[in-house]
Structure formats: C-alpha cells, structure tokens
Design an enzyme around this catalytic site. Structure first.
Site, short mmCIF file in Angstrom:
data_model
loop_
_atom_site.label_atom_id
_atom_site.label_comp_id
_atom_site.label_asym_id
_atom_site.label_seq_id
_atom_site.Cartn_x
_atom_site.Cartn_y
_atom_site.Cartn_z
N GLY A 1 -6.35 0.47 7.32
CA GLY A 1 -7.03 1.42 7.05
C GLY A 1 -8.64 1.22 7.13
O GLY A 1 -8.76 0.05 7.64
N GLY A 2 -9.25 1.75 6.30
CA GLY A 2 -10.92 1.56 5.57
C GLY A 2 -10.81 -0.23 5.87
O GLY A 2 -12.21 -1.25 5.82
N ARG B 1 1.25 -1.06 0.37
CA ARG B 1 0.36 0.43 -0.32
C ARG B 1 1.02 1.04 -0.07
O ARG B 1 1.87 1.65 0.47
CB ARG B 1 -0.81 -0.13 1.05
CG ARG B 1 -1.73 1.11 1.38
CD ARG B 1 -3.15 1.27 0.49
NE ARG B 1 -3.71 2.70 0.60
CZ ARG B 1 -4.47 2.49 0.26
NH1 ARG B 1 -5.32 2.77 -1.36
NH2 ARG B 1 -5.02 3.91 0.44
N ASN C 1 -10.45 -10.73 32.71
CA ASN C 1 -8.81 -10.02 33.10
C ASN C 1 -8.36 -9.57 34.75
O ASN C 1 -8.09 -9.39 34.82
CB ASN C 1 -8.27 -9.76 31.70
CG ASN C 1 -7.99 -10.86 30.41
OD1 ASN C 1 -8.53 -11.82 30.87
ND2 ASN C 1 -7.23 -10.60 29.60
N GLN D 1 -6.14 -1.27 12.51
CA GLN D 1 -6.07 -0.15 11.91
C GLN D 1 -4.71 0.18 11.04
O GLN D 1 -5.31 1.93 10.21
CB GLN D 1 -5.60 0.55 13.70
CG GLN D 1 -5.02 2.60 13.14
CD GLN D 1 -6.66 2.42 12.95
OE1 GLN D 1 -7.33 2.07 14.32
NE2 GLN D 1 -6.34 4.17 13.07
N GLU E 1 -13.46 -17.45 30.63
CA GLU E 1 -12.64 -18.16 31.47
C GLU E 1 -11.64 -17.68 32.57
O GLU E 1 -10.75 -18.39 32.63
CB GLU E 1 -11.52 -18.94 30.42
CG GLU E 1 -12.11 -19.60 28.75
CD GLU E 1 -12.59 -21.09 29.46
OE1 GLU E 1 -11.94 -21.99 30.71
OE2 GLU E 1 -13.66 -21.78 28.61
C1 LIG Z 1 -18.88 -16.01 23.97
C2 LIG Z 1 -19.56 -16.77 25.58
C3 LIG Z 1 -19.60 -17.94 25.99
C4 LIG Z 1 -19.42 -18.50 27.22
N1 LIG Z 1 -19.55 -20.27 27.44
C5 LIG Z 1 -19.33 -20.28 28.29
C6 LIG Z 1 -19.43 -21.79 28.78
O1 LIG Z 1 -19.30 -22.29 28.07
N2 LIG Z 1 -19.42 -21.99 29.65
C7 LIG Z 1 -18.97 -21.02 31.06
O2 LIG Z 1 -19.39 -21.80 32.29
N3 LIG Z 1 -19.18 -20.07 31.09
C8 LIG Z 1 -19.18 -19.55 29.36
N4 LIG Z 1 -19.86 -17.81 29.75
C9 LIG Z 1 -19.91 -17.55 30.53
C10 LIG Z 1 -18.41 -16.69 31.23
O3 LIG Z 1 -18.02 -17.16 31.60
C11 LIG Z 1 -18.80 -15.46 31.19
O4 LIG Z 1 -19.19 -14.41 31.15
C12 LIG Z 1 -17.06 -14.95 32.53
O5 LIG Z 1 -16.95 -15.54 33.56
C13 LIG Z 1 -17.98 -13.49 33.41
O6 LIG Z 1 -18.79 -13.20 34.10
P1 LIG Z 1 -19.93 -12.87 33.99
O7 LIG Z 1 -20.37 -12.18 32.82
O8 LIG Z 1 -21.32 -12.73 34.69
O9 LIG Z 1 -19.84 -10.84 34.59
P2 LIG Z 1 -19.51 -10.38 36.02
O10 LIG Z 1 -19.09 -11.57 36.72
O11 LIG Z 1 -20.93 -9.72 35.63
O12 LIG Z 1 -18.30 -9.35 35.16
C14 LIG Z 1 -18.95 -8.02 34.46
C15 LIG Z 1 -17.20 -7.02 35.03
O13 LIG Z 1 -17.34 -6.50 36.48
C16 LIG Z 1 -15.68 -7.68 36.52
N5 LIG Z 1 -15.87 -8.18 38.07
C17 LIG Z 1 -16.71 -8.63 38.25
N6 LIG Z 1 -16.41 -9.11 39.19
C18 LIG Z 1 -15.20 -8.42 39.86
C19 LIG Z 1 -13.99 -8.66 41.01
N7 LIG Z 1 -14.48 -8.92 42.28
N8 LIG Z 1 -12.82 -7.63 40.65
C20 LIG Z 1 -12.84 -6.73 40.33
N9 LIG Z 1 -13.41 -7.18 38.71
C21 LIG Z 1 -14.86 -7.43 38.42
C22 LIG Z 1 -15.27 -8.73 35.69
O14 LIG Z 1 -13.97 -8.75 35.26
C23 LIG Z 1 -16.60 -8.21 34.14
O15 LIG Z 1 -15.56 -6.73 33.37
C24 LIG Z 1 -19.45 -17.67 28.13
C25 LIG Z 1 -19.71 -16.45 28.09
C26 LIG Z 1 -19.83 -15.29 26.60
C27 LIG Z 1 -19.36 -14.36 26.17
#
Ligand SMILES: Cc1cc2nc3c(=O)[nH]c(=O)nc-3n(C[C@H](O)[C@H](O)[C@H](O)COP(=O)(O)OP(=O)(O)OC[C@H]3O[C@@H](n4cnc5c(N)ncnc54)[C@H](O)[C@@H]3O)c2cc1C
Length: 120
Positions: free
Chosen positions: A79-80, A7, A106, A76, A103
């Site tokens: 670009g577009g 590019r 973070n 980024q 899982e």
């Molecule tokens: C596409 C997808 C597939 C999934 N597949 C599975 C699966 O196969 N099996 C399964 O069991 N689950 C599954 N999940 C669920 C996933 O494990 C949860 O979404 C994840 O663990 C986060 O939990 P929550 O959504 O309840 O977020 P919440 O617990 O509501 O958290 C919301 C926000 O607050 C933060 N937070 C929460 N508690 C604290 C704390 N004590 N201190 C600081 N920050 C905090 C979190 O990091 C997050 O940013 C899936 C989710 C998605 C999106």
C-alpha cells in the site's frame, strides 16, 4: 509476507484475502521461472551448447521482466508504505527497472530469439 500477516484491513489480516494469495502465487511462479531460465542459460554457457545465445537471451528477458514485476507487486501489496523511501521497496523497484534496458534491452532479446527461430 511479514507485512501481509501483520497488516489488518476490513477486519482481518491481508494474508487472509484469497485474491492476495493468488497474487503471491503469481509472484512465486515468476521468481521460480526466472531462476530456472537463469540456470538453463548458465548451464548452456558451461557446456558451450549450440542454443546458448537464445537461452541466455530468454534468461535475461525473463529474469529482468519477472524480477521487476515481482518487486512492483511487492510495493503495491505494501500500500502507501511501499511508496515511502523508508521501506526501501521503491528503491528496489527503481533499481530493477533499468535491467530491462541495460546489457541489451529486452526488445533486443526478443529480436535475438525471433531471429534464432526464423533461422532454424
Ligand atoms: C544506468 C545506465 C548505465 C549504463 N551503463 C552502461 C555501460 O556501463 N556501458 C555501456 O556500454 N552502456 C551502458 N548503458 C547504456 C545501455 O547499454 C543502453 O541504454 C541500452 O543498450 C539501450 O540502448 P539505448 O539507450 O541507445 O536505446 P535505443 O537503442 O535508443 O532504444 C530505445 C528503445 O527502442 C528499442 N529498440 C531499439 N532498437 C530496436 C530494434 N531493432 N527492434 C526493436 N526495438 C528496438 C529499445 O529496446 C528501447 O526500448 C547504461 C545505461 C543506463 C541507463
């Protein structure tokens, strides 16, 4: 790399812009750091090391944050074109984003590492 070499903008290939080389270097450093932490976590699991939980939490956070950041940067730098579904980059960015939540989010990885430090 292929896109930046091919590019041309403002009269020269994008790869010749030093500011973009700095961005590429950061992306490479992010990837190498992520791989190193992944291997350290895997090695700790294999050995049953006492600090395995903290190392795996660090590996999960670093790999997923860095992986997302690098993919987002790659989009980024396209670009577009990066935003068009035909190029496939936006799908990679979307697919990687969820790993910062799945899982054990973070923030929970931060909590695990912070507690390990507090208990040491
Ligand atoms: C596409 C997808 C597939 C999934 N597949 C599975 C699966 O196969 N099996 C399964 O069991 N689950 C599954 N999940 C669920 C996933 O494990 C949860 O979404 C994840 O663990 C986060 O939990 P929550 O959504 O309840 O977020 P919440 O617990 O509501 O958290 C919301 C926000 O607050 C933060 N937070 C929460 N508690 C604290 C704390 N004590 N201190 C600081 N920050 C905090 C979190 O990091 C997050 O940013 C899936 C989710 C998605 C999106």
């Amino acid at each position: 790399m292929a896109h930046l070499k091919q590019r041309t903008a403002f009269g020269k290939p994008l790869i010749d812009q030093s500011s973009l080389l700095f961005r590429l270097a950061d992306m490479e450093m992010d990837l190498q750091t992520a791989r190193t932490m992944l291997w350290r976590g895997a090695d700790a699991l294999d050995r049953g090391a006492p600090d395995v939980v903290a190392l795996c939490a660090i590996a999960k956070r670093v790999a997923t944050d860095n992986g997302f950041r690098v993919a987002n940067e790659a989009l980024q730098l396209h670009g577009g074109y990066g935003y068009l579904s035909e190029y496939g980059l936006e799908k990679i960015v979307r697919d990687l984003r969820v790993h910062q939540i799945l899982e054990g989010s973070n923030e929970i990885m931060q909590l695990i590492v912070g507690r390990t430090l507090a208990e040491a």
